[in-house]
Design an enzyme around this catalytic site. Structure first.
Site, mmCIF file in Angstrom:
data_model
loop_
_atom_site.group_PDB
_atom_site.id
_atom_site.type_symbol
_atom_site.label_atom_id
_atom_site.label_comp_id
_atom_site.label_asym_id
_atom_site.label_seq_id
_atom_site.Cartn_x
_atom_site.Cartn_y
_atom_site.Cartn_z
ATOM 1 N N LYS A 180 4.360 9.166 8.592
ATOM 2 C CA LYS A 180 4.155 8.568 9.922
ATOM 3 C C LYS A 180 5.159 9.052 10.984
ATOM 4 O O LYS A 180 4.994 10.161 11.455
ATOM 5 C CB LYS A 180 4.083 7.050 9.780
ATOM 6 C CG LYS A 180 2.881 6.670 8.881
ATOM 7 C CD LYS A 180 2.394 5.256 8.984
ATOM 8 C CE LYS A 180 1.046 5.145 8.272
ATOM 9 N NZ LYS A 180 1.018 4.368 7.057
ATOM 10 N N ASP A 235 9.210 3.128 -0.422
ATOM 11 C CA ASP A 235 8.163 3.750 0.377
ATOM 12 C C ASP A 235 8.430 3.367 1.828
ATOM 13 O O ASP A 235 8.048 2.302 2.290
ATOM 14 C CB ASP A 235 6.786 3.255 -0.087
ATOM 15 C CG ASP A 235 5.661 3.861 0.737
ATOM 16 O OD1 ASP A 235 5.967 4.548 1.736
ATOM 17 O OD2 ASP A 235 4.489 3.632 0.384
ATOM 18 N N TYR A 268 0.855 -1.185 0.000
ATOM 19 C CA TYR A 268 0.000 0.000 0.000
ATOM 20 C C TYR A 268 0.889 1.232 0.000
ATOM 21 O O TYR A 268 1.834 1.326 0.775
ATOM 22 C CB TYR A 268 -0.886 0.002 1.249
ATOM 23 C CG TYR A 268 -1.770 1.222 1.377
ATOM 24 C CD1 TYR A 268 -2.813 1.448 0.493
ATOM 25 C CD2 TYR A 268 -1.567 2.153 2.404
ATOM 26 C CE1 TYR A 268 -3.635 2.568 0.616
ATOM 27 C CE2 TYR A 268 -2.384 3.265 2.540
ATOM 28 C CZ TYR A 268 -3.421 3.465 1.648
ATOM 29 O OH TYR A 268 -4.231 4.573 1.779
HETATM 30 C C1 LIG Z 1 0.367 4.816 5.697
HETATM 31 C C2 LIG Z 1 1.110 4.569 4.460
HETATM 32 C C3 LIG Z 1 1.020 5.411 3.339
HETATM 33 C C4 LIG Z 1 0.033 6.540 3.261
HETATM 34 O O1 LIG Z 1 0.265 7.524 4.194
HETATM 35 P P1 LIG Z 1 -0.963 8.501 4.584
HETATM 36 O O2 LIG Z 1 -0.323 9.497 5.489
HETATM 37 O O3 LIG Z 1 -2.005 7.654 5.210
HETATM 38 O O4 LIG Z 1 -1.435 9.115 3.310
HETATM 39 C C5 LIG Z 1 1.856 5.183 2.268
HETATM 40 N N1 LIG Z 1 2.724 4.157 2.281
HETATM 41 C C6 LIG Z 1 2.828 3.328 3.319
HETATM 42 C C7 LIG Z 1 3.842 2.234 3.282
HETATM 43 C C8 LIG Z 1 2.012 3.479 4.423
HETATM 44 O O5 LIG Z 1 2.079 2.604 5.429
#
Ligand SMILES: *Cc1c(COP(=O)(O)O)cnc(C)c1O
Length: 424
Positions: A264, A236, A141
């Site tokens: 995060k 990511d 994701y």
């Molecule tokens: C949470 C997450 C996102 C998205 O971040 P948001 O701040 O919710 O838009 C993207 N990539 C990874 C790996 C994530 O865990």
């Protein structure tokens, strides 16, 4: 207002009563709760019930709830004004910390979420290479950006939303999806589309199909094949950044991507994301270069100071061994309880993130993750909640520990989980 009242009123005015789908407890059933307070390793709901928290706001709270240094910095900053719309010193401080801590990053652009970070990183990769295809992994994701919301674990998996409603086929077609940990599939994709692939994006340790460690050499392999085809490698690290090591998964595994996405932990609980890389690539971002990307509230001073305090604490304290030990204690405890009860399970853990799957198969990609008994998970989740332990209300997510989880919190959690398991 108590839980019931808040949720009832929420359902009247918010789709599904929430602002992010997994919060609605649809995958686990039972009544959703509303949280009103967090301190250290614990949270309290609107009925005054206490939970030991392994959700950690889905990852950001590596220092626990309301860490005094973070709160103090935010409080002081708030009185100076909430937003200026021109450069403020805290953006510069946070950028220097990111550059110092993340091995492959020399320059960084702040945004307001992980989604914005990945969206902007993909645009940059397409802009720099002049190519259009994106390769991603099944179950990874990367936020809800159109090009990346294809076969995207987590919320999408939880609800079984098929494919991509709202995303035109023409756009979805430009995203090529391969199974994680599968070299042959990656090679085949590059053989067919290689010269047109702008970037390959990967969670170096996926957390959104549940935690799935990369197999030995897999990330190195991705580094090599992308280099061979002139494709940009995007890590990511929105979850793994500053969580698995000071410099994230790229430090832990010794593999440097071209572009890194952060979020995060970076914001310490405030809405902050970022993308960064070497000077040459980042010089393509406007206004230095032609690839446009902007944000009215990007680099917001109140959010920046929360990030600064969080990263400084991580840099100076290096709590990673301690976090690893705590999560090991928790995962071994949980495994022991389930074994005694004769329940088939598999725990995947990397440092302070882990997922418990109810399956007897090894979980190495999204297909094997989906062999987990999600009904049993739902029951387990509800029993935990009844007994005062909060984990993510979805099978395909990670549990987190923070520096605020003391050993006694872990032991208390295991006590509560033991009661929950007995009731299963
Ligand atoms: C949470 C997450 C996102 C998205 O971040 P948001 O701040 O919710 O838009 C993207 N990539 C990874 C790996 C994530 O865990």
């Amino acid at each position: 207002m108590n839980n019931e009242r808040i949720i009832t009123e929420a359902l009247e005015v918010l789709p599904g009563g929430v602002n992010s789908p997994v919060r609605a407890f649809k995958a686990v059933g039972g009544k959703p709760i509303a949280l009103v307070k967090g301190r250290g390793a614990k949270v309290w709901d609107a009925d005054g019930r206490e939970y030991i928290d392994f959700l950690a706001s889905w990852g950001p709270l590596i220092l626990g709830h309301a860490h005094p240094k973070v709160v103090k910095a935010v409080e002081e900053e708030v009185w100076k004004g909430l937003s200026f719309g021109l450069t403020n010193p805290h953006e510069v401080r946070l950028a220097h910390l990111v550059v110092e801590m993340v091995p492959s990053v020399e320059k960084v652009r702040f945004v307001n979420s992980g989604t914005e970070a990945t969206m902007s990183a993909v645009r940059l990769a397409r802009g720099v290479t002049g190519r259009k295809y994106v390769v991603k992994f099944d179950g990874c994701y990367h936020g809800h950006y159109d090009s990346l919301l294809v076969s995207a674990g987590s919320g999408v998996a939880t609800f079984g939303i098929p494919g991509t409603p709202g995303i035109p086929e023409e756009i979805a077609k430009l995203t090529l999806v391969v199974p994680f940990n599968n070299r042959e599939a990656v090679e085949e994709t590059f053989r067919r589309y290689g010269d047109d692939i702008a970037c390959l994006i990967v969670e170096p340790v996926p957390g959104n199909m549940g935690v799935v460690p990369p197999e030995e050499g897999f990330l190195q392999f991705l580094r090599e094949i992308t280099r061979e085809y002139g494709t940009l490698l995007i890590f990511d690290e929105v979850i793994t950044g500053f969580r698995l090591a000071k410099g994230g998964a790229q430090e832990l595994f010794g593999v440097e991507p071209d572009i890194t996405c952060l979020g995060k932990v970076l914001g310490g609980g405030m809405p902050v994301g970022a993308y960064g890389g070497g000077k040459e690539i980042m010089s393509q971002v406007a206004p230095e270069g032609p690839v446009y990307q902007a944000g009215t509230l990007s680099g917001n001073p109140v959010a920046m100071v929360a990030g600064v305090q969080t990263l400084k604490e991580l840099r100076d304290r290096e709590p990673y061994e301690e976090l690893d030990r705590k999560m090991e204690r928790l995962s071994e405890g949980v495994a022991g309880l389930l074994k005694d009860k004769g329940i088939a399970h598999r725990i995947n853990r990397v440092g302070s993130m882990m997922t418990l799957f109810f399956t007897d198969r090894e979980v190495r990609d999204f297909a094997s993750a989906k062999t987990s008994d999600t009904e049993l998970f739902a029951k387990f989740f509800r029993k935990l909640l009844d007994n005062g332990v909060l984990i993510p209300p979805s099978q395909f997510e990670a549990w987190f520990v923070s520096t605020a989880h003391e050993e006694r919190d872990i032991d208390e959690a295991l006590e509560r989980i033991s009661r929950a398991v007995k009731e299963l």
